[in-house]
Design a protein around this motif. Structure first.
Motif, PDB file in Angstrom:
ATOM      1  N   GLU A  16       0.842  -1.192   0.000  1.00 29.91           N
ATOM      2  CA  GLU A  16       0.000   0.000   0.000  1.00 29.91           C
ATOM      3  C   GLU A  16       0.880   1.245   0.000  1.00 29.91           C
ATOM      4  N   LEU A  17       0.414   2.275  -0.680  1.00 27.88           N
ATOM      5  CA  LEU A  17       1.143   3.537  -0.749  1.00 27.88           C
ATOM      6  C   LEU A  17       0.641   4.443   0.366  1.00 27.88           C
ATOM      7  N   ASN A  18       1.549   4.949   1.171  1.00 23.78           N
ATOM      8  CA  ASN A  18       1.185   5.819   2.280  1.00 23.78           C
ATOM      9  C   ASN A  18       0.970   7.234   1.739  1.00 23.78           C
ATOM     10  N   MET A  19      -0.264   7.749   1.807  1.00 28.00           N
ATOM     11  CA  MET A  19      -0.618   9.052   1.241  1.00 28.00           C
ATOM     12  C   MET A  19      -0.509  10.189   2.253  1.00 28.00           C
ATOM     13  N   THR A  20      -0.229   9.892   3.500  1.00 27.19           N
ATOM     14  CA  THR A  20      -0.204  10.918   4.537  1.00 27.19           C
ATOM     15  C   THR A  20       0.812  12.020   4.263  1.00 27.19           C
ATOM     16  N   PRO A  21       2.057  11.729   3.908  1.00 28.86           N
ATOM     17  CA  PRO A  21       2.991  12.837   3.640  1.00 28.86           C
ATOM     18  C   PRO A  21       2.565  13.722   2.468  1.00 28.86           C
ATOM     19  N   LEU A  23      -0.540  14.358   1.534  1.00 29.19           N
ATOM     20  CA  LEU A  23      -1.646  15.186   1.998  1.00 29.19           C
ATOM     21  C   LEU A  23      -1.131  16.325   2.880  1.00 29.19           C
ATOM     22  N   ASP A  24      -0.112  16.054   3.685  1.00 23.38           N
ATOM     23  CA  ASP A  24       0.472  17.109   4.506  1.00 23.38           C
ATOM     24  C   ASP A  24       1.034  18.224   3.626  1.00 23.38           C
ATOM     25  N   PHE A  27      -1.841  20.282   2.081  1.00 25.23           N
ATOM     26  CA  PHE A  27      -2.460  21.203   3.035  1.00 25.23           C
ATOM     27  C   PHE A  27      -1.537  22.372   3.364  1.00 25.23           C
ATOM     28  N   ILE A  28      -0.256  22.146   3.460  1.00 24.16           N
ATOM     29  CA  ILE A  28       0.681  23.240   3.718  1.00 24.16           C
ATOM     30  C   ILE A  28       0.680  24.222   2.548  1.00 24.16           C
ATOM     31  N   LEU A  29       0.650  23.724   1.310  1.00 28.54           N
ATOM     32  CA  LEU A  29       0.571  24.613   0.144  1.00 28.54           C
ATOM     33  C   LEU A  29      -0.733  25.394   0.129  1.00 28.54           C
ATOM     34  N   LEU A  30      -1.822  24.741   0.471  1.00 28.56           N
ATOM     35  CA  LEU A  30      -3.118  25.406   0.515  1.00 28.56           C
ATOM     36  C   LEU A  30      -3.099  26.540   1.536  1.00 28.56           C
TER      37      LEU A  30
END
Length: 134
Positions: A16-21, A23-24, A27-30
């Motif tokens: 499985e590919l960890n998507m948490t980093p 997404l972080d 959100f920081i760019l947003l």
């Protein structure tokens, strides 16, 4: 002849590919783009200004519009000339180093525009411009 097993070992588990980093980072760019966004202030009414050449672009923090019907618009609300001083004092308490721009319709009474300019001068606004571009 016996066949050897493959050199590459495969597990029966799914990878499985960890998507948490990722997404972080998104959100920081947003948050960065929201914080650095410049919000445009509008007086709340469109005025028809006379045609005049203006060379530099201004970004006022305080915007006042005067219509041809002698209405004074500040922050999308209409005020009487007697109420303008109180409204401007409140806005200047939020931002003491505000730059003001007065947008006057081409048929607006010049007396009202000058009265607003005088009020701004009395309140200590150093940068007051009268908009000339359409």
């Amino acid at each position: 002849m016996a066949r050897r097993g493959s050199r590459v070992q495969t597990d029966d588990e799914d990878v499985e590919l960890n998507m948490t980093p990722m997404l972080d980072v998104v959100f920081i760019l947003l948050i960065f783009f929201i914080v650095t966004a410049v919000f445009v202030k509008e007086p709340g009414v469109d005025v028809f200004r006379p045609d005049v050449n203006q060379s530099e672009q201004m970004k006022p923090t305080l915007l006042v519009a005067v219509t041809s019907a002698d209405e004074i618009w500040i922050n999308r609300n209409v005020y009487e000339i007697t109420q303008v001083r109180g409204v401007l004092e409140q806005l200047l308490s939020e931002n003491p180093r505000a730059e003001a721009m007065i947008q006057g319709d081409q048929d607006a009474p010049i007396g009202t525009v000058l009265d607003i300019q005088e009020i701004l001068t009395e309140l200590g606004v150093e940068e007051i411009n009268i908009s000339e571009e359409s």
